[in-house]
Motif scaffolding. Structure first.
Motif, short mmCIF file in Angstrom:
data_model
loop_
_atom_site.label_atom_id
_atom_site.label_comp_id
_atom_site.label_asym_id
_atom_site.label_seq_id
_atom_site.Cartn_x
_atom_site.Cartn_y
_atom_site.Cartn_z
N ASP A 1 0.80 -1.21 0.00
CA ASP A 1 0.00 0.00 0.00
C ASP A 1 0.84 1.28 0.00
O ASP A 1 0.32 2.35 0.28
CB ASP A 1 -1.01 -0.01 1.16
N LEU B 1 2.32 4.40 -1.71
CA LEU B 1 1.87 5.16 -2.87
C LEU B 1 3.06 5.61 -3.70
O LEU B 1 4.05 6.13 -3.17
CB LEU B 1 1.07 6.40 -2.44
N ARG C 1 5.41 7.19 -0.98
CA ARG C 1 4.89 7.63 0.31
C ARG C 1 4.42 6.42 1.09
O ARG C 1 3.54 5.69 0.62
CB ARG C 1 3.75 8.62 0.11
N LEU D 1 0.54 5.08 6.63
CA LEU D 1 0.63 5.70 7.95
C LEU D 1 1.01 4.67 9.00
O LEU D 1 0.60 3.52 8.93
CB LEU D 1 -0.71 6.34 8.32
N THR E 1 -2.40 6.07 12.69
CA THR E 1 -3.71 5.50 12.38
C THR E 1 -4.62 5.45 13.61
O THR E 1 -5.79 5.17 13.48
CB THR E 1 -3.59 4.08 11.79
N SER F 1 -1.81 10.36 2.07
CA SER F 1 -1.12 9.17 2.55
C SER F 1 -2.02 7.95 2.38
O SER F 1 -3.23 8.06 2.53
CB SER F 1 -0.77 9.32 4.03
N PRO F 2 -1.41 6.80 2.06
CA PRO F 2 -2.23 5.60 1.92
C PRO F 2 -2.61 5.02 3.29
O PRO F 2 -1.80 5.00 4.20
CB PRO F 2 -1.31 4.64 1.16
N VAL F 3 -3.86 4.58 3.40
CA VAL F 3 -4.30 3.80 4.56
C VAL F 3 -5.13 2.65 4.02
O VAL F 3 -5.57 2.69 2.87
CB VAL F 3 -5.15 4.62 5.56
N LYS F 4 -5.31 1.63 4.83
CA LYS F 4 -6.10 0.52 4.31
C LYS F 4 -7.03 -0.06 5.37
O LYS F 4 -6.77 0.05 6.57
CB LYS F 4 -5.22 -0.57 3.72
N VAL G 1 -6.08 11.36 2.71
CA VAL G 1 -5.70 9.95 2.62
C VAL G 1 -6.29 9.31 1.36
O VAL G 1 -7.29 9.77 0.82
CB VAL G 1 -6.15 9.11 3.84
N VAL G 2 -5.62 8.27 0.92
CA VAL G 2 -6.18 7.38 -0.09
C VAL G 2 -6.47 6.07 0.62
O VAL G 2 -5.56 5.43 1.14
CB VAL G 2 -5.20 7.14 -1.26
N LEU G 3 -7.75 5.73 0.70
CA LEU G 3 -8.15 4.53 1.44
C LEU G 3 -8.23 3.34 0.49
O LEU G 3 -8.97 3.38 -0.49
CB LEU G 3 -9.52 4.77 2.10
N TYR G 4 -7.44 2.32 0.78
CA TYR G 4 -7.51 1.09 0.00
C TYR G 4 -8.29 0.05 0.79
O TYR G 4 -8.09 -0.12 2.00
CB TYR G 4 -6.10 0.57 -0.32
N GLY H 1 -0.15 -1.09 9.13
CA GLY H 1 -0.81 0.13 8.68
C GLY H 1 -2.31 0.01 8.46
O GLY H 1 -2.93 0.96 8.02
#
Lengths: 121, 199
Positions: free
Chosen positions: A33, A35, A97, A100, A105, B13-16, B81-84, B104
């Motif tokens: 994940d 980026l 990037r 988090l 988080t 920022s990426p989060v998932k 954020v970009v949520l995956y 993460g």
């Protein structure tokens, strides 16, 4: 070239060609994940393999894509794609990037912003 | 760092969030309901060398397997954020070898089919053991649900009885958004309880 190891894909990727001979894990810690965005240097780089160019095109700013997304679109598995992207990062062609970290988080303010944004989708 | 024309777009920022549940329970359908892209599939080859696997019967290649997961994305520009949304692979026994899966992750939605609740036990055990917050979504196939949320919670033996259990239709964008909001509410209440000084 069928060898039964790549179900669902019509062709077998020549990994060593794509990664320029590199097989070791790259310095940059790239996860599924992370980026990826192409850097301005990528615009002027010539003579790159077509697969590299395809990756750089799909990550051209303001677009950024996760490693998993690039792997899926390029029909490569995650680990080989991570190696390839590490090579691009080492050459300054992409910026990355990281996701988090745990401390971020669990940040209430961030979580509330995410909640508010999700409520509007 | 070089200058970009659109700095805002560069700072997300990426989060998932993980979408777990047994085979055929509707994980990919759920992802598709809210994703801004058609769900994509990614694969990884995991090696089980040196790992104690208690049941080798029926495993053709005992050392490695290819796991696949479908995922989608939601760009939340205002939140930065970009949520995956990652659907977890069906081979639960390999999850614990895959550190990237949990690293993460904000939390998870465990999707259950009440006709086959046992298929969701592995996901619930895994998240409870790893301490990843999750909610349960009972997919109501064809709009039918024979059980109440309380009955489903009891049947799943949830270690935290306050774990939210929602009825949803995985095809419904509204329902899936509601499940995501319920998960965020859970995360917010936990984060608030753990860090009262910052409130």
């Amino acid at each position: 070239m069928p060898d039964g190891h790549e179900p669902g894909t019509g062709r077998r990727t020549r990994l060593y060609a794509l990664t320029d001979g590199r097989t070791a894990a790259p310095r940059a810690a790239l996860t599924m994940d992370t980026l990826i965005t192409a850097t301005p240097a990528a615009e002027n780089a010539g003579g790159l393999p077509s697969e590299w160019q395809a990756i750089l095109r799909m990550c051209r700013p303001p677009q950024s894509r996760a490693v998993a997304e690039i792997a899926a679109r390029m029909h490569m598995r995650l680990t080989p794609m991570t190696v390839l992207l590490g090579e691009l990062a080492d050459r300054g062609l992409i910026a990355h990037r990281p996701p988090l970290e745990a401390a971020e988080t669990s940040n209430v303010n961030l979580l509330m912003r995410i909640r508010d944004s999700l409520a509007r989708i | 760092m070089p200058e970009y024309d659109d700095p805002a777009a560069q700072e997300e920022s990426p989060v998932k969030i993980l979408i777990a549940g047994g085979f055929g329970v509707g994980k990919t359908t759920l992802v598709e309901a809210v994703s801004e892209i058609q769900p994509l599939r990614t694969e990884e080859r995991l090696t089980a060398a040196g790992v104690g696997v208690d049941d080798l019967a029926g495993i053709e290649s005992k050392t490695a397997t290819t796991v696949a997961m479908d995922f989608g994305r939601i760009t939340l520009r205002d939140a930065g954020v970009v949520l995956y949304l990652f659907g977890t692979p069906g081979q639960e026994r390999f999850w614990f070898m895959w550190d990237d899966l949990l690293a993460g992750a904000l939390g998870a939605i465990v999707l259950v089919d009440t006709r086959r609740l046992d298929r969701s036990f592995a996901a619930i055990d895994f998240f409870e053991n790893r301490g990843l917050p999750f909610i349960v979504g009972a997919n109501c196939f064809h709009g039918e649900q024979l059980y109440t949320a309380e009955e489903i919670a009891a049947a799943l033996h949830l270690s935290d009885p306050a774990t939210p259990v929602l009825m949803l239709d995985a095809r419904s964008r509204e329902d899936v958004r509601g499940a995501l909001l319920a998960l965020l509410d859970l995360l917010i209440s936990r984060a608030g309880a753990n860090a009262p000084a910052t409130a």
